[in-house]
Design a protein around this motif. Structure first.
Motif, PDB file in Angstrom:
ATOM      1  N   ILE A   1       0.845  -1.252   0.029  1.00  0.00           N
ATOM      2  CA  ILE A   1       0.095  -0.027   0.041  1.00  0.00           C
ATOM      3  C   ILE A   1       0.830   1.113  -0.009  1.00  0.00           C
ATOM      4  O   ILE A   1       1.721   1.345   0.785  1.00  0.00           O
ATOM      5  N   ALA A   2       0.736   2.089  -0.896  1.00  0.00           N
ATOM      6  CA  ALA A   2       1.348   3.387  -0.943  1.00  0.00           C
ATOM      7  C   ALA A   2       2.973   2.914  -1.023  1.00  0.00           C
ATOM      8  O   ALA A   2       3.409   3.822  -0.357  1.00  0.00           O
ATOM      9  N   GLY A   3       3.493   1.855  -1.624  1.00  0.00           N
ATOM     10  CA  GLY A   3       4.855   1.999  -1.597  1.00  0.00           C
ATOM     11  C   GLY A   3       5.368   1.011  -0.360  1.00  0.00           C
ATOM     12  O   GLY A   3       6.469   0.614  -0.312  1.00  0.00           O
ATOM     13  N   HIS A   4       4.554   0.857   0.760  1.00  0.00           N
ATOM     14  CA  HIS A   4       5.075   0.097   1.683  1.00  0.00           C
ATOM     15  C   HIS A   4       4.395  -1.313   1.703  1.00  0.00           C
ATOM     16  O   HIS A   4       3.360  -1.606   1.426  1.00  0.00           O
ATOM     17  N   ASP A   5       5.545  -2.298   1.897  1.00  0.00           N
ATOM     18  CA  ASP A   5       5.153  -3.596   1.939  1.00  0.00           C
ATOM     19  C   ASP A   5       4.476  -3.876   3.217  1.00  0.00           C
ATOM     20  O   ASP A   5       5.073  -4.102   4.200  1.00  0.00           O
ATOM     21  N   VAL A   6       3.281  -4.336   3.347  1.00  0.00           N
ATOM     22  CA  VAL A   6       2.626  -4.259   4.759  1.00  0.00           C
ATOM     23  C   VAL A   6       2.187  -5.723   4.882  1.00  0.00           C
ATOM     24  O   VAL A   6       1.582  -6.047   5.842  1.00  0.00           O
ATOM     25  N   THR A   7       2.765  -6.789   4.267  1.00  0.00           N
ATOM     26  CA  THR A   7       2.354  -8.170   4.301  1.00  0.00           C
ATOM     27  C   THR A   7       2.243  -8.771   5.604  1.00  0.00           C
ATOM     28  O   THR A   7       1.333  -9.454   6.173  1.00  0.00           O
ATOM     29  N   ARG A   8       3.356  -8.241   6.202  1.00  0.00           N
ATOM     30  CA  ARG A   8       3.657  -8.651   7.809  1.00  0.00           C
ATOM     31  C   ARG A   8       3.274  -7.746   8.889  1.00  0.00           C
ATOM     32  O   ARG A   8       3.612  -7.723   9.757  1.00  0.00           O
ATOM     33  N   TRP A   9       2.602  -6.432   8.377  1.00  0.00           N
ATOM     34  CA  TRP A   9       2.290  -5.587   9.126  1.00  0.00           C
ATOM     35  C   TRP A   9       0.930  -6.020   9.886  1.00  0.00           C
ATOM     36  O   TRP A   9       0.001  -6.382   9.328  1.00  0.00           O
ATOM     37  N   PRO A  10       1.067  -5.956  11.148  1.00  0.00           N
ATOM     38  CA  PRO A  10      -0.231  -6.261  12.106  1.00  0.00           C
ATOM     39  C   PRO A  10      -1.491  -5.058  11.854  1.00  0.00           C
ATOM     40  O   PRO A  10      -1.131  -4.043  11.280  1.00  0.00           O
ATOM     41  N   GLU A  11      -2.695  -5.558  11.957  1.00  0.00           N
ATOM     42  CA  GLU A  11      -3.770  -4.576  11.702  1.00  0.00           C
ATOM     43  C   GLU A  11      -3.492  -3.351  12.225  1.00  0.00           C
ATOM     44  O   GLU A  11      -3.785  -2.278  11.397  1.00  0.00           O
ATOM     45  N   HIS A  12      -3.138  -3.165  13.456  1.00  0.00           N
ATOM     46  CA  HIS A  12      -3.050  -1.725  13.907  1.00  0.00           C
ATOM     47  C   HIS A  12      -2.292  -0.765  13.253  1.00  0.00           C
ATOM     48  O   HIS A  12      -2.069   0.362  13.053  1.00  0.00           O
ATOM     49  N   ARG A  13      -1.113  -1.512  12.625  1.00  0.00           N
ATOM     50  CA  ARG A  13      -0.165  -0.833  11.953  1.00  0.00           C
ATOM     51  C   ARG A  13      -0.535  -0.302  10.875  1.00  0.00           C
ATOM     52  O   ARG A  13      -0.196   0.826  10.283  1.00  0.00           O
ATOM     53  N   ARG A  14      -1.223  -1.221   9.983  1.00  0.00           N
ATOM     54  CA  ARG A  14      -1.798  -0.948   8.803  1.00  0.00           C
ATOM     55  C   ARG A  14      -2.767   0.353   8.603  1.00  0.00           C
ATOM     56  O   ARG A  14      -3.098   1.071   8.029  1.00  0.00           O
ATOM     57  N   ALA A  15      -3.538   0.452  10.209  1.00  0.00           N
ATOM     58  CA  ALA A  15      -4.375   1.449  10.157  1.00  0.00           C
ATOM     59  C   ALA A  15      -3.775   2.856  10.043  1.00  0.00           C
ATOM     60  O   ALA A  15      -4.611   4.036   9.533  1.00  0.00           O
ATOM     61  N   THR A  16      -2.338   3.256  10.019  1.00  0.00           N
ATOM     62  CA  THR A  16      -1.732   4.168   9.751  1.00  0.00           C
ATOM     63  C   THR A  16      -2.308   4.830   8.018  1.00  0.00           C
ATOM     64  O   THR A  16      -2.206   5.875   7.749  1.00  0.00           O
ATOM     65  N   LEU A  17      -2.521   3.747   7.287  1.00  0.00           N
ATOM     66  CA  LEU A  17      -2.711   3.859   5.755  1.00  0.00           C
ATOM     67  C   LEU A  17      -4.027   3.907   5.456  1.00  0.00           C
ATOM     68  O   LEU A  17      -4.429   4.341   4.370  1.00  0.00           O
ATOM     69  N   ILE A  18      -4.787   2.810   6.264  1.00  0.00           N
ATOM     70  CA  ILE A  18      -6.195   2.604   5.961  1.00  0.00           C
ATOM     71  C   ILE A  18      -7.311   3.104   6.672  1.00  0.00           C
ATOM     72  O   ILE A  18      -7.114   3.132   7.833  1.00  0.00           O
ATOM     73  N   GLY A  19      -8.458   3.728   6.163  1.00  0.00           N
ATOM     74  CA  GLY A  19      -9.451   3.990   6.608  1.00  0.00           C
ATOM     75  C   GLY A  19     -10.765   3.082   6.486  1.00  0.00           C
ATOM     76  O   GLY A  19     -10.554   2.400   5.541  1.00  0.00           O
ATOM     77  N   ARG A  20     -11.702   2.802   7.343  1.00  0.00           N
ATOM     78  CA  ARG A  20     -12.379   1.657   7.239  1.00  0.00           C
ATOM     79  C   ARG A  20     -13.660   1.398   7.634  1.00  0.00           C
ATOM     80  O   ARG A  20     -13.853   2.175   8.923  1.00  0.00           O
ATOM     81  N   VAL A  21     -14.776   1.207   6.945  1.00  0.00           N
ATOM     82  CA  VAL A  21     -16.261   1.114   7.559  1.00  0.00           C
ATOM     83  C   VAL A  21     -16.796   0.045   7.274  1.00  0.00           C
ATOM     84  O   VAL A  21     -16.690  -0.744   6.310  1.00  0.00           O
ATOM     85  N   PHE A  22     -17.190  -0.695   8.371  1.00  0.00           N
ATOM     86  CA  PHE A  22     -17.661  -2.101   8.606  1.00  0.00           C
ATOM     87  C   PHE A  22     -19.037  -2.016   8.042  1.00  0.00           C
ATOM     88  O   PHE A  22     -19.934  -1.239   7.892  1.00  0.00           O
ATOM     89  N   GLN A  23     -19.425  -3.447   7.668  1.00  0.00           N
ATOM     90  CA  GLN A  23     -20.864  -3.614   7.088  1.00  0.00           C
ATOM     91  C   GLN A  23     -21.641  -3.350   8.276  1.00  0.00           C
ATOM     92  O   GLN A  23     -22.747  -2.823   8.348  1.00  0.00           O
ATOM     93  N   ASN A  24     -21.316  -3.769   9.437  1.00  0.00           N
ATOM     94  CA  ASN A  24     -22.145  -3.819  10.591  1.00  0.00           C
ATOM     95  C   ASN A  24     -22.024  -2.402  11.279  1.00  0.00           C
ATOM     96  O   ASN A  24     -20.931  -1.997  11.577  1.00  0.00           O
ATOM     97  N   PRO A  25     -23.085  -1.704  11.361  1.00  0.00           N
ATOM     98  CA  PRO A  25     -23.031  -0.022  11.834  1.00  0.00           C
ATOM     99  C   PRO A  25     -22.301  -0.014  13.284  1.00  0.00           C
ATOM    100  O   PRO A  25     -21.965   1.005  13.744  1.00  0.00           O
TER     101      PRO A  25
END
Ligand code: ATP
Ligand code: MG
Lengths: 251, 309
Positions: free
Chosen positions: A65-89
């Motif tokens: 993502i955006a030049g960072h290899d995030v394959t081994r990044w845990p979820e909370h670290r990827r959150a620096t790059l990702i905004g997320r909206v879930f199906q369940n409100p």
């Protein structure tokens, strides 16, 4: 921007419940594009989004993502790059905390959290202004617990929170599915606005409504895709009314 | 009057325990049994240091740190080693029994001749008042020592409660509350839920350790058995506090936990005075918490049943 290369994921490997959810998935999304993933139920759309978000690690392949290899990044670290909206409100907000506190949490997405006040004085005005932009009159209720709001209101706030700090990638996991048509309309409008304003890159999981052969691989411009998004949404509503018709006829 | 003062003081000291239990059980929704061991650990560390002549303030702080390490250990067992939360607490609590014996070197450390916060309070008061050993409050005569200790304990609790309230409103503190409220959400906002749980349990058990350190100084000894059933005691205080304030507003809930602890201790003192066998105390406490846990559900069901009939 987002590059998924040859990604594999098997749930419960080597058991009778083995599920080959992702088998060599390739996906490239350019910056500023809006991509809808469609597929039959159980085809692995949620799994793909979760793999990108980091809810689990993939068995093989690479995610960038955006030049960072995030394959081994845990979820909370990827959150620096990702905004997320879930199906369940109810998944995207902390119910016992106030609207203001929830937004304050989102405003520090992916940043260090120290001992500064969460609700700093200068923050209130910006918050009120941006919440007013939702057009739900929630700016008067910033101190109310989020749990007291409706699903649509909570989803609107989740969307606002996901885009509060401009994310590199916005993941929308069928985020209007649990809402009534009117709220869904509103959320779609708000999504459009946020995406257009910040020129976000968006991966959206939609349900299949007509046969879009190979649509997963198609790369389109924002405008085409927003139109397509509208189409999908209308299709979903059609689906619902059709279901109601059937229910009325048979029940 | 002395009885009342004593109950009030112990209730206030144990309100630190209630605040710790509030953090683990309510903020994190984590049934943390470490409590029984960490309150004794706090008492043991403080007692041993005090006997060596260490300043009571430093000894109490060391009790806090000991509890915090115990809590962090439970957190690591749960989040990093993926052991069930209840079991993590039980493991640490069991290990602490031996550790506490090692810390103390025997099963009971008396503090009769050591300088404690209680004797300090007395000294400060005599320095201020000049030798008089009795005070008159609202027409009652109270021992100067008791009054001084109560004031000092009250000041400590107010400070601790204010600090906790302030902390829970910082960036870190709100993230901690959200971790208990909705872990999925806070993970998506970039918070490491595992680390947050470890910090939270450390804070909770630190407060509990501090509570033990103060309790040892007040009652004049640390005992390896003193922690048994304390988690249930803390839970009872929290439940009473919630009933007293009846809201989820942070400041009020914290105040409620303190009031609950004092009230519960007063009730117990009265019951003991009225002839309750001290051996039955833990049974009564457990029964009380049991009733508090199931009664709301039963009442709701009875109401629903009545509505339908
Ligand atoms: N955690 C899990 N453990 C085991 N199997 C799983 C898990 N998550 C998903 N699966 C399986 O992986 C497959 C893909 O599921 P996924 O939820 O990604 O489908 P989907 O395309 O999102 O479907 P829908 O349109 O119904 O939401 C399904 O067979 C599902 O049962
Ligand atoms: Mg799905």
């Amino acid at each position: 921007m987002l590059e998924v290369r040859n990604v594999f994921k098997t749930f419960n490997p080597a058991t009778p419940n083995e599920v080959l959810a992702l088998q060599g998935v390739d996906l490239t999304i350019e910056r500023g594009t809006f991509v809808i993933v469609v597929g039959t139920n159980g085809s692995g759309k949620s799994t793909l989004l979760n793999a990108v978000a980091g809810s689990f690690f993939v068995d093989g392949g690479r995610i960038t993502i955006a030049g960072h290899d995030v394959t081994r990044w845990p979820e909370h670290r990827r959150a620096t790059l990702i905004g997320r909206v879930f199906q369940n409100p109810f998944s995207g907000t902390a119910p016992d905390m106030s609207i203001a506190e929830n937004i304050a949490l989102a405003a520090r997405r992916g940043r260090r959290r120290g001992l500064a006040w969460a609700l700093r004085g200068n923050f209130a005005d910006e918050m009120r202004a941006r919440v007013r932009g939702l057009g739900m009159r929630l700016e008067e209720r910033l101190d109310n617990a989020i749990g007291s709001l409706s699903g649509g209101q909570r989803q609107a706030l989740t969307l606002l929170m996901a885009t509060w700090c401009k994310p590199e990638l916005l993941l929308l996991d069928e985020h209007t599915a649990a809402l009534d048509p009117k709220s869904a309309d509103q959320i779609v409008r708000l999504s459009d606005e946020a995406i257009a304003r910040d020129e976000l890159t968006t991966l959206h999981r939609g349900r299949i409504i007509h046969d879009l052969a190979g649509a997963e691989k198609r790369r389109l411009r924002v405008d085409d895709l927003l139109a397509r998004f509208e189409e999908v949404r209308r299709g979903e509503q059609l689906d619902e009314s059709a279901a109601q018709l059937l229910r009325r006829a048979y029940v | 009057m002395t009885l009342l003062l004593g109950a009030l003081t112990i209730g206030l000291i144990l309100s630190l325990l209630a605040l710790g239990v509030f953090i683990s059980f309510r903020v994190f929704d984590f049934p943390d049994i470490t409590t029984d061991g960490s309150i004794t650990l706090g008492a043991a560390i403080a007692a041993v240091l005090l006997v060596k002549g260490v300043n009571p303030f430093v000894a109490s702080a060391a009790g806090f740190c000991g509890g915090a390490v115990a809590g962090a250990t439970t957190g690591v067992l749960h989040t990093k080693c993926k052991i069930n939360g209840l079991l993590s607490g039980i493991l640490v609590m069991t290990a602490l029994y031996s550790i506490n014996l090692h810390v103390m070197g025997k099963s009971n450390v008396p503090l009769l001749s050591a300088a404690t916060f209680a004797s300090d309070a007395e000294r400060i008061l005599t320095a201020l008042k000049g030798g008089d050993t009795a005070l008159h409050v609202l027409g009652w005569e109270v021992a100067a020592r008791d009054a001084a200790v109560l004031v000092l304990v009250l000041a400590t609790i107010v400070l601790a409660a204010l600090a906790l309230y302030a902390f829970l409103r910082t960036d870190l503190g709100t993230a901690m509350r959200a971790t208990g409220d909705n872990p999925q959400m806070i993970r998506a906002l970039g918070v490491d839920v595992g680390n947050m749980t470890i910090i939270g349990l450390a804070l909770a058990n630190g407060l509990i350790g501090l509570s033990g350190a103060l309790l040892a100084q007040y009652q004049g000894f640390a005992d390896v058995q003193m922690g048994i059933g304390m988690v249930v005691w803390g839970l009872a205080s929290v439940i009473i506090g919630e009933a007293l304030v009846g809201t989820t507003q942070l400041g009020l809930v914290i105040t409620g936990a303190i009031m609950g602890s004092v009230l519960f201790r007063l009730l117990v003192a009265i019951a003991l005075r009225a002839g309750l066998n001290p051996n039955d105390l833990k049974l009564m406490t457990a029964t009380f918490v049991f009733a508090a846990l199931i009664l709301p559900g039963l009442v709701a069901r009875a109401r629903k049943g009545a509505g339908r009939a």
